[in-house]
Design a protein around this motif. Sequence first.
Motif, PDB file in Angstrom:
ATOM      1  N   GLU A  56       0.825  -1.211   0.000  1.00  0.00           N
ATOM      2  CA  GLU A  56       0.000   0.000   0.000  1.00  0.00           C
ATOM      3  C   GLU A  56       0.860   1.263   0.000  1.00  0.00           C
ATOM      4  N   GLY A  57       1.869   1.295   0.858  1.00  0.00           N
ATOM      5  CA  GLY A  57       2.776   2.447   0.855  1.00  0.00           C
ATOM      6  C   GLY A  57       3.548   2.555  -0.444  1.00  0.00           C
ATOM      7  N   SER A  58       3.913   1.406  -1.011  1.00  0.00           N
ATOM      8  CA  SER A  58       4.669   1.396  -2.265  1.00  0.00           C
ATOM      9  C   SER A  58       3.812   1.885  -3.429  1.00  0.00           C
ATOM     10  N   TYR A  59       2.516   1.617  -3.374  1.00  0.00           N
ATOM     11  CA  TYR A  59       1.592   2.124  -4.395  1.00  0.00           C
ATOM     12  C   TYR A  59       1.653   3.661  -4.434  1.00  0.00           C
ATOM     13  N   CYS A  70       5.763  -4.867  -6.497  1.00  0.00           N
ATOM     14  CA  CYS A  70       4.466  -5.009  -7.159  1.00  0.00           C
ATOM     15  C   CYS A  70       3.540  -3.843  -6.840  1.00  0.00           C
ATOM     16  N   GLY A  71       3.512  -3.421  -5.575  1.00  0.00           N
ATOM     17  CA  GLY A  71       2.698  -2.268  -5.210  1.00  0.00           C
ATOM     18  C   GLY A  71       3.182  -1.004  -5.895  1.00  0.00           C
ATOM     19  N   TYR A  72       4.479  -0.849  -5.965  1.00  0.00           N
ATOM     20  CA  TYR A  72       5.102   0.291  -6.647  1.00  0.00           C
ATOM     21  C   TYR A  72       4.709   0.310  -8.119  1.00  0.00           C
ATOM     22  N   ALA A  73       4.778  -0.836  -8.762  1.00  0.00           N
ATOM     23  CA  ALA A  73       4.420  -0.931 -10.182  1.00  0.00           C
ATOM     24  C   ALA A  73       2.950  -0.600 -10.401  1.00  0.00           C
ATOM     25  N   LEU A  98      -1.938   0.967   5.869  1.00  0.00           N
ATOM     26  CA  LEU A  98      -2.036   2.397   5.606  1.00  0.00           C
ATOM     27  C   LEU A  98      -3.098   3.032   6.501  1.00  0.00           C
ATOM     28  N   LYS A  99      -4.191   2.339   6.680  1.00  0.00           N
ATOM     29  CA  LYS A  99      -5.290   2.859   7.495  1.00  0.00           C
ATOM     30  C   LYS A  99      -4.857   3.088   8.936  1.00  0.00           C
ATOM     31  N   GLY A 100      -3.989   2.213   9.436  1.00  0.00           N
ATOM     32  CA  GLY A 100      -3.515   2.346  10.807  1.00  0.00           C
ATOM     33  C   GLY A 100      -2.193   3.080  10.919  1.00  0.00           C
ATOM     34  N   ASP A 101      -1.803   3.807   9.868  1.00  0.00           N
ATOM     35  CA  ASP A 101      -0.536   4.552   9.825  1.00  0.00           C
ATOM     36  C   ASP A 101       0.686   3.655   9.990  1.00  0.00           C
ATOM     37  N   GLY A 102       0.558   2.395   9.582  1.00  0.00           N
ATOM     38  CA  GLY A 102       1.698   1.486   9.630  1.00  0.00           C
ATOM     39  C   GLY A 102       2.686   1.741   8.510  1.00  0.00           C
ATOM     40  N   GLU A 153      -7.942  -1.321  -4.436  1.00  0.00           N
ATOM     41  CA  GLU A 153      -7.344  -2.514  -3.844  1.00  0.00           C
ATOM     42  C   GLU A 153      -5.953  -2.718  -4.438  1.00  0.00           C
ATOM     43  N   VAL A 154      -4.963  -2.644  -3.592  1.00  0.00           N
ATOM     44  CA  VAL A 154      -3.591  -2.834  -4.041  1.00  0.00           C
ATOM     45  C   VAL A 154      -3.261  -4.317  -3.920  1.00  0.00           C
ATOM     46  N   HIS A 155      -2.785  -4.888  -5.012  1.00  0.00           N
ATOM     47  CA  HIS A 155      -2.514  -6.325  -5.014  1.00  0.00           C
ATOM     48  C   HIS A 155      -1.331  -6.664  -4.107  1.00  0.00           C
ATOM     49  N   ASP A 156      -1.520  -7.662  -3.287  1.00  0.00           N
ATOM     50  CA  ASP A 156      -0.473  -8.148  -2.392  1.00  0.00           C
ATOM     51  C   ASP A 156       0.186  -9.373  -3.024  1.00  0.00           C
ATOM     52  N   TYR A 157       1.411  -9.199  -3.480  1.00  0.00           N
ATOM     53  CA  TYR A 157       2.124 -10.290  -4.158  1.00  0.00           C
ATOM     54  C   TYR A 157       2.144 -11.571  -3.323  1.00  0.00           C
TER      55      TYR A 157
END
Length: 331
Positions: A128-131, A162-165, A278-282, A316-320
């Motif tokens: 999520e952060g990488s997105y 993957c999230g970055y891409a 991301l929702k929990g500021d992680g 929805e960010v795909h989780d590899y």
Amino acid sequence: MTLFQTLAGTAAALALTAGAALADPALIFDLGGKFDKSFNEAAFNGAQRWKEETGGSYKELEMQSEAQREQALRRLAETGSNPIVMTGFAFGEVLDKVAPDYPDTKFAIIDAVVEQPNVRSVVFSEHEGSYLVGMMAAMASKSGTVGFVGGMDIPLIRKFACGYAQGFKAVKPDGKIIINMTGTTPAAWNDPVKGTELAKSQVSQGADVIYAAAGSTGMGVLQAAADENVLSIGVDSNQNHLHPGKVLTSMIKRVDNTVYEAFKSGTDLETGTVVADLKGDGVGYALDENNAALVSDEMKTAVDAAAEKIKSGEIEVHDYMTDNTCPAATF
């Protein structure tokens, strides 16, 4: 000779604070060392924050080889450290073996899930952060080509890539992303020379923004990007200050909070699996005086809007790591 003396003799850098109480917490850093300016250093910062706020003391150990993992865990447990926090997925198998032998000791592991009743497992939504930083890379790129340099080629680092891409493609569907991993052994986390080589290779292929998720290896990536006059993206800790005006942003992973909260909980540490999303500021991205001139209002507005949609589930960010696939990129 005790194990700690042996480890110290092999430069494992075990630091026992004076007057340590029996139930002092402990922190074991993964390979790369506590001052890697990335993952381990974030953990160290969390421990230091707890120490400064409470006046407490803790034990710490920097790993120098894979062989030390089990010995270090057992010795810390036997000498009364509680809880014992460790950074990195590589501790997973060892902890699963050791934890049942010390049922009264609480353990916390970052980046792996160990299903034992006395273990707290903390995993992050790095995708999520990488997105978000992928979107920023796309908006900052003039060439339409960006890069990613990972450390050890494992599913966790592919999760970053993957999230970055996906974030990059959301902004530039026809853009190009170059992905390289540093290696297939733990040495990949501590090879800034190889990081430099990979970054320069990507620049030669047109990349003008490069995201490094590679521990100490990333220092070489960030340096090479600055030298080649392209932008970089840091990881885990806020690395914007390392090359002011050259680091577009950093994908922050709040490992510091995980360690701080574990130490603060002490022997009352709640066990089970925790997902820091991301929702929990992680996870998130870093904006400060070092990169403010690089991040336009338009960029910030777009990224913050996407962040809210990720939090709500609209994006929805795909989780590899769920299926070992990446729709937005190939490896």
